[in-house]
Each structure stands twice: as structure tokens, then as C-alpha cells.
Design a protein around this motif. Structure first.
Motif, mmCIF file in Angstrom:
data_model
loop_
_atom_site.group_PDB
_atom_site.id
_atom_site.type_symbol
_atom_site.label_atom_id
_atom_site.label_comp_id
_atom_site.label_asym_id
_atom_site.label_seq_id
_atom_site.Cartn_x
_atom_site.Cartn_y
_atom_site.Cartn_z
ATOM 1 N N TYR A 146 0.845 -1.191 0.000
ATOM 2 C CA TYR A 146 0.000 0.000 0.000
ATOM 3 C C TYR A 146 0.879 1.240 0.000
ATOM 4 O O TYR A 146 1.829 1.332 0.784
ATOM 5 N N HIS A 147 0.570 2.174 -0.877
ATOM 6 C CA HIS A 147 1.313 3.430 -0.956
ATOM 7 C C HIS A 147 0.368 4.582 -0.650
ATOM 8 O O HIS A 147 -0.802 4.568 -1.053
ATOM 9 N N LYS A 148 0.852 5.601 0.037
ATOM 10 C CA LYS A 148 -0.035 6.644 0.549
ATOM 11 C C LYS A 148 -0.642 7.522 -0.541
ATOM 12 O O LYS A 148 -1.664 8.170 -0.306
ATOM 13 N N THR A 149 -0.054 7.576 -1.727
ATOM 14 C CA THR A 149 -0.623 8.406 -2.789
ATOM 15 C C THR A 149 -1.197 7.584 -3.938
ATOM 16 O O THR A 149 -2.177 7.994 -4.564
ATOM 17 N N GLY A 150 -0.578 6.436 -4.230
ATOM 18 C CA GLY A 150 -1.090 5.585 -5.308
ATOM 19 C C GLY A 150 -1.948 4.456 -4.807
ATOM 20 O O GLY A 150 -2.524 3.717 -5.605
ATOM 21 N N TYR A 151 -2.019 4.314 -3.473
ATOM 22 C CA TYR A 151 -2.709 3.203 -2.820
ATOM 23 C C TYR A 151 -2.073 1.885 -3.267
ATOM 24 O O TYR A 151 -0.919 1.639 -2.955
ATOM 25 N N PHE A 152 -2.745 1.031 -4.004
ATOM 26 C CA PHE A 152 -2.136 -0.250 -4.364
ATOM 27 C C PHE A 152 -1.404 -0.193 -5.707
ATOM 28 O O PHE A 152 -0.966 -1.219 -6.206
ATOM 29 N N THR A 153 -1.269 0.995 -6.255
ATOM 30 C CA THR A 153 -0.474 1.202 -7.466
ATOM 31 C C THR A 153 0.711 2.077 -7.093
ATOM 32 O O THR A 153 0.533 3.191 -6.600
ATOM 33 N N TYR A 154 1.907 1.583 -7.322
ATOM 34 C CA TYR A 154 3.080 2.360 -6.943
ATOM 35 C C TYR A 154 3.283 3.521 -7.911
ATOM 36 O O TYR A 154 3.081 3.372 -9.121
ATOM 37 N N PRO A 155 3.682 4.674 -7.411
ATOM 38 C CA PRO A 155 3.865 5.846 -8.272
ATOM 39 C C PRO A 155 4.893 5.657 -9.372
ATOM 40 O O PRO A 155 4.764 6.228 -10.449
ATOM 41 N N SER A 156 5.927 4.856 -9.094
ATOM 42 C CA SER A 156 7.000 4.725 -10.082
ATOM 43 C C SER A 156 7.661 3.365 -9.956
ATOM 44 O O SER A 156 7.516 2.660 -8.943
ATOM 45 N N ASP A 157 8.394 3.017 -10.984
ATOM 46 C CA ASP A 157 9.172 1.786 -10.973
ATOM 47 C C ASP A 157 10.232 1.831 -9.878
ATOM 48 O O ASP A 157 10.527 0.823 -9.229
ATOM 49 N N GLU A 158 10.803 3.018 -9.649
ATOM 50 C CA GLU A 158 11.810 3.173 -8.603
ATOM 51 C C GLU A 158 11.223 2.854 -7.231
ATOM 52 O O GLU A 158 11.901 2.266 -6.376
ATOM 53 N N ASP A 159 9.965 3.239 -7.009
ATOM 54 C CA ASP A 159 9.323 2.926 -5.731
ATOM 55 C C ASP A 159 9.228 1.424 -5.519
ATOM 56 O O ASP A 159 9.429 0.933 -4.402
ATOM 57 N N MET A 160 8.905 0.691 -6.572
ATOM 58 C CA MET A 160 8.796 -0.765 -6.441
ATOM 59 C C MET A 160 10.161 -1.396 -6.190
ATOM 60 O O MET A 160 10.291 -2.296 -5.354
ATOM 61 N N ARG A 161 11.152 -0.926 -6.908
ATOM 62 C CA ARG A 161 12.507 -1.433 -6.674
ATOM 63 C C ARG A 161 12.937 -1.167 -5.241
ATOM 64 O O ARG A 161 13.502 -2.042 -4.577
ATOM 65 N N ASP A 162 12.681 0.056 -4.769
ATOM 66 C CA ASP A 162 13.125 0.436 -3.432
ATOM 67 C C ASP A 162 12.416 -0.373 -2.346
ATOM 68 O O ASP A 162 12.983 -0.592 -1.270
ATOM 69 N N GLU A 163 11.176 -0.812 -2.606
ATOM 70 C CA GLU A 163 10.490 -1.673 -1.646
ATOM 71 C C GLU A 163 11.301 -2.945 -1.389
ATOM 72 O O GLU A 163 11.475 -3.361 -0.243
ATOM 73 N N ILE A 164 11.766 -3.567 -2.459
ATOM 74 C CA ILE A 164 12.549 -4.797 -2.308
ATOM 75 C C ILE A 164 13.877 -4.483 -1.629
ATOM 76 O O ILE A 164 14.341 -5.223 -0.752
ATOM 77 N N TYR A 165 14.494 -3.380 -2.012
ATOM 78 C CA TYR A 165 15.750 -2.980 -1.370
ATOM 79 C C TYR A 165 15.555 -2.801 0.134
ATOM 80 O O TYR A 165 16.380 -3.265 0.935
ATOM 81 N N LEU A 166 14.493 -2.128 0.539
ATOM 82 C CA LEU A 166 14.261 -1.869 1.964
ATOM 83 C C LEU A 166 14.043 -3.166 2.739
ATOM 84 O O LEU A 166 14.417 -3.270 3.908
ATOM 85 N N MET A 167 13.435 -4.158 2.099
ATOM 86 C CA MET A 167 13.285 -5.456 2.754
ATOM 87 C C MET A 167 14.642 -6.125 2.937
ATOM 88 O O MET A 167 14.972 -6.609 4.026
ATOM 89 N N LYS A 168 15.417 -6.155 1.871
ATOM 90 C CA LYS A 168 16.712 -6.824 1.950
ATOM 91 C C LYS A 168 17.649 -6.110 2.918
ATOM 92 O O LYS A 168 18.496 -6.754 3.551
ATOM 93 N N ARG A 169 17.517 -4.802 3.030
ATOM 94 C CA ARG A 169 18.336 -4.025 3.966
ATOM 95 C C ARG A 169 18.136 -4.501 5.405
ATOM 96 O O ARG A 169 19.041 -4.413 6.249
ATOM 97 N N LEU A 170 16.950 -5.028 5.702
ATOM 98 C CA LEU A 170 16.645 -5.542 7.036
ATOM 99 C C LEU A 170 17.178 -6.952 7.248
ATOM 100 O O LEU A 170 17.064 -7.494 8.348
ATOM 101 N N GLY A 171 17.727 -7.556 6.205
ATOM 102 C CA GLY A 171 18.178 -8.936 6.304
ATOM 103 C C GLY A 171 17.070 -9.934 6.040
ATOM 104 O O GLY A 171 17.253 -11.137 6.264
ATOM 105 N N LEU A 172 15.917 -9.480 5.551
ATOM 106 C CA LEU A 172 14.825 -10.390 5.217
ATOM 107 C C LEU A 172 15.131 -11.106 3.907
ATOM 108 O O LEU A 172 15.796 -10.560 3.027
ATOM 109 N N ASN A 173 14.624 -12.328 3.787
ATOM 110 C CA ASN A 173 14.831 -13.054 2.538
ATOM 111 C C ASN A 173 13.525 -13.449 1.873
ATOM 112 O O ASN A 173 13.535 -14.085 0.821
#
Length: 917
Positions: A312-339
Motif C-alpha cells: 500500500y502506498h499513501k498516494t497511489g494506494y495499491f499502485t506504486y507511483p513509479s518503478d523506482e518505488d517498487m525497486r526500493d520496496e525490495i531494497y528496503l526489505m533486503k536491507r533488514l536482512g529479510l529473505n
């Protein structure tokens, strides 16, 4: 009326990248951007021919691909009903003999499409992708008009999932035109094994019978194969197997993709599709003599550190505003050590799945649920949509599991409470015939995709029917309660057990895994917005105690509109867990290491000074990286003596690190300090390169019996409980944590009368120092107006207002937002010091505020703590106090409020201290 024609070509295109990078042709046109738009509240659009009356002026403009509810759409209306879209444009294929398709990523819920006034197709379902061939209706070199009519009435049979945070009404994924030759490839499915076998099944739509060459080129043409095939008119299925020598296996650590293209060529021309696959295998396997399975990736056990993602995104709701936002979601997960990530009650956008493939994170993908009764209409709609989802997302190597249902939502018949039911109501409302339908859907999905794990229902009501994985949900706060629950679940999990099953079904040897956990729902009235760092550390530690458990799903990745228990805020900003204050360099990722040291002890214990405490240790290994090696467990016991770090003990021991699973290590024996302290046992696992593999810690509240503090340079002290003030003048004032903490809102002061020892006891007082722990005081609505609890029902799960500032459990976890204050110290009316208080923090550093919570399911400013303040009384004033031996002490807030912490609250085990010598 005049025609509304948009000059869309001059506007920037939102989400311009190809929507489906796993199946991409070169000749395509992105139709995202501004369209004409109108609501149709009276359902008159068809009767008045809006689809062909191009003189009719639509009332608004909307930005595709954003739901008309979302801010980014430009509409921002939660209108339930009918919406019409129109766009006029030119586009011509390079080859006039090609076929033209209009493609939709997803439209919620049912839609009809017209091209130049001619109806070209209908579709029902809010999450699947679909397309219509428009070749015969499209006019080259002229303006063509696309009209889309969408209905979304939230019918009970609709697969809606958890849309309450922000509805996905209308077009909510990209729209594009695509050109193909007369004979083309519809799709290809890749199934791989780790020995390098790649089995491909390609569906080909042929205009007429004939022969064709099928060519694949991957990994910069290092994999090259051509085969001649015979085609019949219509749909063809072509199977091909290739073998890769020394394949590079896909995993979260090494997310290698074999990228390339497929070509189909013949008299019709050439159809070229860019695509990719990853070589990997998901299985469940018994290891050694265990009577249960673990999940394996590429033949090896993998401990699944996961999170629930509402996407969920605060401005696009279930549609991400940009491709970069989607990429960064995965990056933020991996940054936590999640797999891995569980996409909650919805399939993910293909573009975000691409980034999961590319960056490397495993995905558990849910089917969206309906909310009505499981009648024939709901079942039929669900089955159609689930098929679209599995077919579309089949080739993503990141997806390892399909979850068919969640928490029995949509599976109960005439049940009022969707989530929490008594055992009797659960048995009677989840009908036997529905259970058998769920079993059928489990087997149906296994037939569609035998290469992945399939779960019948991710349960909170202990109601599995048949599943490849044995998961359960819990939301429990409190160490003892959590530990007891996990012990029970593990003990009752074995082949033949009826635990976690319904309708006379019993467990197999399927892997045991948690698929939702946290404390957001485990606290009366909900946790509000509060610290999760303290609970999270001991929960991770308790999971790793159990050899049978092979992973977890923490709720959740980001805060959402009414759940504030994310690793990150909704806007992606960080929360501060505070772990590095206990073990230098420690972050949350240390708790997600495949090789882990379990400290088999509570997060905090009350002990006496000079006690020797035995601390059991376990090793938990779900990686063979260090197997056969000798590693070092380095540990130290340290405490903060009023700003000075004191190491009481420091040792290390060598451990033989071999074999998967959980095993005992030698225990530690730690000797407590001889004074009051918050002592920390910090443990690190070190490899032979002196690199830290993982870190962990526990704490102790050390009590000497006389609240003694050892000062550098000597001296004695007077302890004054923080609630023993003589007066205050704050407009709002209250106590917390059993009066161990006091709070004043806004501007005001606390005044104390201090009496020093008389001349008989202390002939001369040469120096006086004042010490206390203080923080700013962020004032919440409940502090001013009183607390208000939420009803913990379906509305809250659907995104209803959480009343977070009224929630009695709310105390905001430390994050990037600050609420500073300043406290001035006055002695006999003279200011002797001033301290800037950066925030009113709450995280794992508030050890005593957590340790002395009276109830596990109700939070009283839990985890809150302050900053150590120390100020010396100037010489002339000290001389006066030496004569008088009593004085008035004021702690005065300038406007940001003041919180004072006593012995049993905050970070330091002290009251208000007056040191003298």
C-alpha cells in the motif's frame, strides 16, 4: 457539446516502463497518462451511447493507471459504482499485417471496452491481467477512440482482498497496445531443476497450419537452441527441454537471472519476446532422522525471515507511483536482512515481482479473498481470478508459494465475525462442504503448478484442511505468554496430530512455519503506535529456539493507515530499534542471520548485585556456510554507570559449527555488578576472519538493596523519587509506569525540596551535582481528552480510523520525526544548567519501562526513556547550600513538555540524584 480531446502526447507518461518485463515485445505503446473520465451514478452511459457518442464531453480527467480513489489519479473519490474512461490517439504498427492487442494490467472489477464505438470485449475480476484483440477495429493513420466502462460495487462475491486501506476502483495497473505477427507465442512456462534441466511449455496461436522455427537465446547467447515445429491452425502446445551445464542457481543471495529472448519465425514473420527465468528448486525435505520437514531452496534448508506486505502506498494506494518505488520496496526489505515477503491477500504487480526476481527476495503470494458467503457465484469468480493470477505470475523465480485463502475469510457461511470466532461457531460456520472445496482448490493449484508450495488456508483459527506447509498466526505480547505459546504449538505439531486442523483432518509431516506474528493485535484495543523493538528481539530469539520451526512472517513491512507496527513508517522513513546501544554495530538484520546464537533467557531479569547467573545458549544454523568450522562466541557483561561504560566481564569460547538446525552450546556464567545497574549481556558470533556473523543480547535489572551508585571520585547521594515533587504548574500532568515516571505537558516545572545532611553527619559539603533522566513530552489526544478504544472487528481490519492518538497503548516509537524540548535546572531560583531534550523516544533502550509493565496486554508508555542530565552547582551557590543544608530544586520545561524517569522506568536505574562530597 464539444469533443474533449486530450493532447496526451505532450504530457509525461507515468509508469513508462514495460508493465510485464517477464514477457515483453519491442513494438508496444504505453497508454498510461491522462484520459477523459466521468462517473455514471444513474447508469445511463450505455443507453445514451457514451461509448460511441464522441461529442459527449466527459466531466473530468484521470491519470491512468491509478485507481480513481487514489490521490495520484487526480480524482480522489471513493465513489462506488460506474466510471467511464476515454482516450483518442493514433498508432500504427511497423508491419501493417500484424495483429494489434489492447492489454490491461488490472481493472477492478468488471469492464467493457469499445474501439471506435465497437464493443471488443468484457472482463470480470480485479487482479488478473487481460487483453482484447482490436486489429479489425483499429484504423491506421487516423484518430482511434478507446472507451472503457468499469463497474465496482463491492459485491459479496468479488475477490477484493484487503482494500480498506485504499480502494483499487477502476483501472489500477498499466494499459498498453501491443503488436504481434499473425502467428505468435501466447506464453511460455519454465520449470527448472538444480541439475540444469529447463523444461519449457509454450502455447502458440497460429493463424494457419504450417511449420516454424522456435529459437531460444539466453545468457548473451551462451544458451542457444533452435528447433523446427509443425503447427496447426489455432492453439498449439510445444514442449522443449534444454540442459544447462554448471547452472548458476537463483537465490536471495545470488539472484541470477537467465535473461534473453524467444523467437518464433516462419512465413508469417518473426515473433520475438524478451523474457527470463531463474534456475532454482523449492521443496520440503526431511533431514537426518527428523520426523518433520523443512523448506528447502536448491536442496538446502532455508530459514525464512519474512514480512507481511500490504503493498500500500499513501498516494497511489495499491499502485506504486513509479518503478523506482517498487525497486526500493525490495531494497528496503533486503536491507533488514529479510529473505522473503508475503504479499497479503492480493497478487503483486508484475513489475514489482520483477524486482523481487532481480534483487533477490522470495515471495509468498496470496489469492485475494471475497467477503461474502462461499456460494456458487463467489466460488466461480474466485476460481476464474485465481487461474489468471497463477498463469500470469508462473515464471517468477521469486515466488515459492501460493496461498489460496487467508484466515478463513470468505469461507464462513452466515458468520457475523469474520476474524475472531469461538471454536463452536468456527466449526458450524466453516461448513464441511466448504472445507472440501478448499481441499479441491489446494489440489487444483498443485496440478496447475507442482513446482511450488501450496497452502490451503493461512489460519488464525487452527483450521487447515490439507496443505504443503503447516502455518499458523498469532498476535501475543509478553515474553512468558509468547514462550508458552510457541512451546505448545511445537509440542502439538507432529504427523497425525489434529492440532491446527478442522473437520477431522490431521497433520502430515509438512514444515511448521509461522505466517503472521506481531503484537499489533495482541494488546487490548490494539497496540496503537508503539515501540515494537523490544518485543521483536525476544520473539525472533524464541523462534530460533525451536528446531521444528523454519520461518516466520512479521506483521508488517510498513505501517499502514491503522496499523503502526511496521519496520518502516508508511512513507518509508526509518524507525530506530536501538539495538546498537546494547551491542555495537547491531541492527535488526542480526536477528535474521541464518546462523544465529539463541540466548535462552528472558529479555530482562531482576537479579541481585553480585549474583552469578547461568545463561543457556543454543546455536541455530540454516546455512552450510560455516559448517565444519570453529567459530568464536564472544561475550561481555557491561553496564552504563551514569554515562561511563563499564565492562564487568569479557570472554570468548570456541564452538564447533556443524550441521543444520538447533543444538545446545555450553552455558555462560555471568557475575553481576555490585551496584544498581541495567546490565547487558552482549553476544557476538565471530568467524575466523574476525567478522561478525550475528549479534544478540539480554539485559538485567541489578538491584543492590540500597540503590547504590558508584561515582568516579567518590561521593554520596540522596535519592528523591521523581513523583515526590512538592508542586508543579503544568496545565496537564500525569504519572505512568506505576508512578515511576511523571509527565508534564507544555510549559511548566516540577519543584522539589532537597535536604542535605546536617553538620553532624557531614561537616562540610564542597561539591554538589544533580543528576536525572529526562525526555521531552509529546502530548497525545488521549492525554488531553481521555483514551478511546477501538472495536477490534472487521471494520478496523478494513482500514477504519485507528484513533491512534486516543489509543491507550500509543507511545510513538523512535523514528525520524522529533518532538524536542528543553529543561532548565534552577536551584534557589538561580538557573545552573539547561539541557536540550531531542525527543521523547521509545524503543528497546527503554529497558526498565518495558520490564516494569504491569500487564502484557496493556501498554503504559512502554519502552519510553530519556536522556541523562548532569549539572554541578556553582561554587558560590554550593557554599550557601553548605550553610543552609536545604534548597528548592526546580526542573523547568520551556514548552516542549517534560518527562522524568525514576528508578523503575526509562534507561537508567536512578531516581533524581543529588550527589555531594
Amino acid at each position: 457539446m464539444t469533443t474533449s480531446v486530450l493532447n496526451v502526447e505532450s504530457l509525461p507518461i507515468p509508469r513508462p516502463e514495460h508493465p510485464h518485463p517477464h514477457w515483453q515485445r519491442n513494438e508496444w505503446m504505453n497508454l498510461n497518462g491522462e484520459w477523459s473520465f466521468s462517473f455514471d451514478p444513474n447508469n445511463e452511459g450505455i443507453s445514451k451511447h457514451w461509448y460511441s457518442n464522441f461529442e459527449f464531453a466527459y466531466s473530468s480527467r484521470i491519470t491512468v493507471p491509478f485507481s480513481w480513489v487514489s490521490p495520484l489519479s487526480g480524482i480522489g473519490s471513493d465513489h462506488k459504482g460506474i466510471g467511464w474512461y476515454r482516450r483518442t490517439l493514433k498508432w500504427q504498427s511497423i508491419d501493417s499485417q500484424t495483429r494489434l492487442f489492447l492489454r490491461f494490467g488490472a481493472v477492478d472489477y468488471s469492464c467493457d471496452v469499445w474501439i471506435n464505438g465497437v464493443h471488443v470485449g468484457s472482463h470480470q475480476g480485479g487482479y488478473g491481467s487481460f487483453e482484447f484483440e482490436v486489429t479489425q477495429h483499429w484504423v491506421a493513420d487516423l484518430e482511434n477512440t478507446i472507451v472503457v466502462r468499469v463497474e465496482d460495487f463491492d459485491h459479496d462475491y468479488q475477490a477484493r482482498g484487503k482494500q480498506g486501506y485504499g480502494e483499487i476502483r477502476g483501472i489500477w495497473q498499466p494499459v498498453w497496445l501491443e503488436s504481434r505477427p499473425q502467428t505468435y507465442m501466447k506464453d511460455t512456462k519454465f520449470v527448472t531443476t538444480i541439475d540444469g534441466q529447463v523444461n519449457m511449455t509454450t502455447r502458440i496461436i497460429a493463424q494457419e497450419a504450417g511449420s516454424a522455427d522456435f529459437t531460444l537465446k539466453f545468457a548473451e547467447n551462451s544458451i542457444l537452441h533452435t528447433e523446427k515445429i509443425d503447427l496447426i491452425a489455432g492453439e498449439n502446445e510445444f514442449k522443449l527441454s534444454i540442459h544447462i551445464t554448471d547452472p548458476i542457481l537463483w537465490s536471495p543471495d545470488t539472484p541470477y537471472l537467465y535473461e534473453g529472448e524467444l523467437q518464433l519465425s516462419g512465413s508469417f514473420g518473426t515473433d520475438t519476446v524478451s523474457t527470463y527465468f531463474g534456475v532454482r528448486e523449492i521443496q520440503t525435505v526431511r533431514f537426518d532422522e527428523r520426523g518433520y520437514r523443512w523448506i528447502t531452496l536448491n536442496g538446502k534448508p532455508i530459514y525464512l525471515n519474512g514480512t507481511l506486505d500490504q503493498s500500500y502506498h499513501k498516494t497511489g494506494y495499491f499502485t506504486y507511483p513509479s518503478d523506482e518505488d517498487m525497486r526500493d520496496e525490495i531494497y528496503l526489505m533486503k536491507r533488514l536482512g529479510l529473505n522473503f515477503v508475503r504479499i497479503h491477500i492480493k497478487p503483486e504487480e508484475p513489475r514489482k515481482l520483477y524486482w523481487a526476481d532481480k534483487l533477490g527476495i522470495l515471495v509468498m503470494e496470496d489469492m485475494p479473498c471475497f467477503w461474502g458467503n462461499p456460494d456458487e457465484k463467489a466460488r466461480t469468480s474466485y476460481e476464474r481470478e485465481a487461474l489468471e493470477i497463477i498463469e500470469r505470475d508462473y515464471n517468477h523465480p521469486s515466488i515459492f508459494s501460493w496461498v489460496m485463502f487467508n484466515e478463513t475469510w470468505g469461507l464462513k457461511t452466515n458468520a457475523q465475525d469474520i476474524r475472531l470466532t469461538s471454536d463452536l461457531q468456527q466449526q458450524t460456520s466453516y461448513l464441511k462442504e466448504t472445507q472440501e472445496w478448499v481441499r479441491e482448490k489446494y489440489h487444483w493449484a498443485k496440478r496447475l503448478d507442482p513446482s511450488r508450495i501450496v497452502e490451503d488456508n493461512s489460519p488464525c483459527n487452527y483450521d487447515h484442511v490439507e496443505s504443503d506447509i503447516n502455518t499458523w498466526h498469532f498476535y501475543i505480547n509478553g515474553y512468558d505468554q509468547l514462550r508458552s505459546h510457541l512451546n505448545e504449538v511445537v509440542a502439538r505439531t507432529f504427523p497425525g496430530s489434529d492440532f491446527n486442523c478442522i473437520g477431522g483432518n490431521v497433520q502430515s509431516d509438512a514444515p511448521l512455519m509461522n505466517s503472521e506474528c506481531g503484537n499489533v493485535w495482541g494488546i487490548e484495543g490494539g497496540a496503537g503506535d508503539s515501540d515494537l523493538a523490544w518485543h521483536y528481539r525476544y520473539m525472533m530469539n524464541e523462534f530460533r529456539r525451536h528446531d521444528k520451526l523454519c520461518g516466520f512472517v512479521f506483521t508488517e513491512f510498513r505501517d499502514v493507515t491503522n496499523e503502526f507496527n511496521g519496520y518502516y513508517r508508511l512513507d518509508g522513513s526509518d524507525k530506530d530499534f536501538g539495538y546498537d546501544a546494547f551491542v555495537p554495530g547491531m541492527t535488526i538484520s542480526d536477528l535474521h542471520s541464518p546462523d544465529f546464537i539463541v540466548i535462552d533467557a528472558p529479555p530482562c531479569q531482576t537479579v541481585s548485585a553480585m549474583d552469578e547467573v547461568k545463561i543457556p545458549l543454543l546455536r541455530s544454523s540454516f546455512s552450510d556456510k560455516y559448517h565444519g568450522q570453529h567459530l568464536q562466541v564472544k561475550w561481555e557483561l557491561w553496564y552504563d554507570n551514569l554515562g561511563t561504560r563499564v565492562v564487568a566481564q569479557s570472554e570468548h569460547m570456541s564452538v564447533n559449527w556443524d550441521g543444520y538446525g538447533v543444538a545446545d552450546l555450553l552455558p555462560l556464567y555471568v557475575l553481576m555488578p555490585d551496584q544498581d545497574a541495567v546490565a547487558v549481556l552482549a553476544v557476538s558470533l565471530i568467524n575466523n576472519k574476525e567478522e561478525v556473523i550475528t549479534r544478540n543480547f539480554i539485559t538485567f535489572d541489578v538491584r543492590s538493596g540500597n540503590q547504590s551508585v558508584r561515582f568516579e571520585g567518590g561521593g554520596d547521594c540522596i535519592n528523591i523519587p521523581v513523583d515526590a515533587y512538592k508542586e508543579h504548574n503544568f496545565e496537564q500532568q500525569w504519572e505512568a509506569i506505576q508512578c515511576a515516571k511523571i509527565n508534564g505537558a507544555g510549559q511548566g516545572h516540577y519543584a522539589y525540596d532537597v535536604t542535605l545532611p546536617d553538620g553532624m553527619e557531614k561537616k562540610m559539603i564542597g561539591e554538589i551535582e544533580i543528576m536525572f533522566e529526562a525526555g521531552a513530552k509529546r502530548v497525545l489526544a488521549r492525554n488531553l481528552e481521555g483514551a478511546k478504544q477501538n472495536e477490534m472487528g472487521l471494520d478496523l481490519m478494513h482500514g477504519a480510523d485507528a484513533r491512534v492518538e486516543y489509543n491507550p497503548n500509543t507511545y510513538y516509537m523512535t523514528d525520524e520525526e522529533r518532538h524536542p524540548s528543553r529543561v532548565n535546572v534552577l536551584v534557589e531560583g538561580k538557573q545552573i544548567g539547561s539541557f536540550y531534550l531531542p525527543d521523547d523516544p521509545a524503543d528497546s533502550r527503554g529497558v526498565l519501562s518495558w520490564h516494569y509493565q504491569p500487564l502484557a496486554n496493556k501498554l503504559d508508555e512502554a519502552g519510553s526513556y530519556g536522556y541523562l542530565c548532569k549539572v554541578s552547582v556553582p561554587g558560590q551557590l554550593a557554599a550557601k547550600l553548605d550553610r543552609n543544608r536545604s534548597f528548592r530544586l526546580e526542573l523547568k520545561a520551556e514548552g516542549g513538555g517534560l518527562a522524568l524517569y525514576g528508578r523503575n522506568a526509562g534507561r537508567y536505574p536512578i531516581d533524581l540524584l543529588i550527589r555531594y562530597r
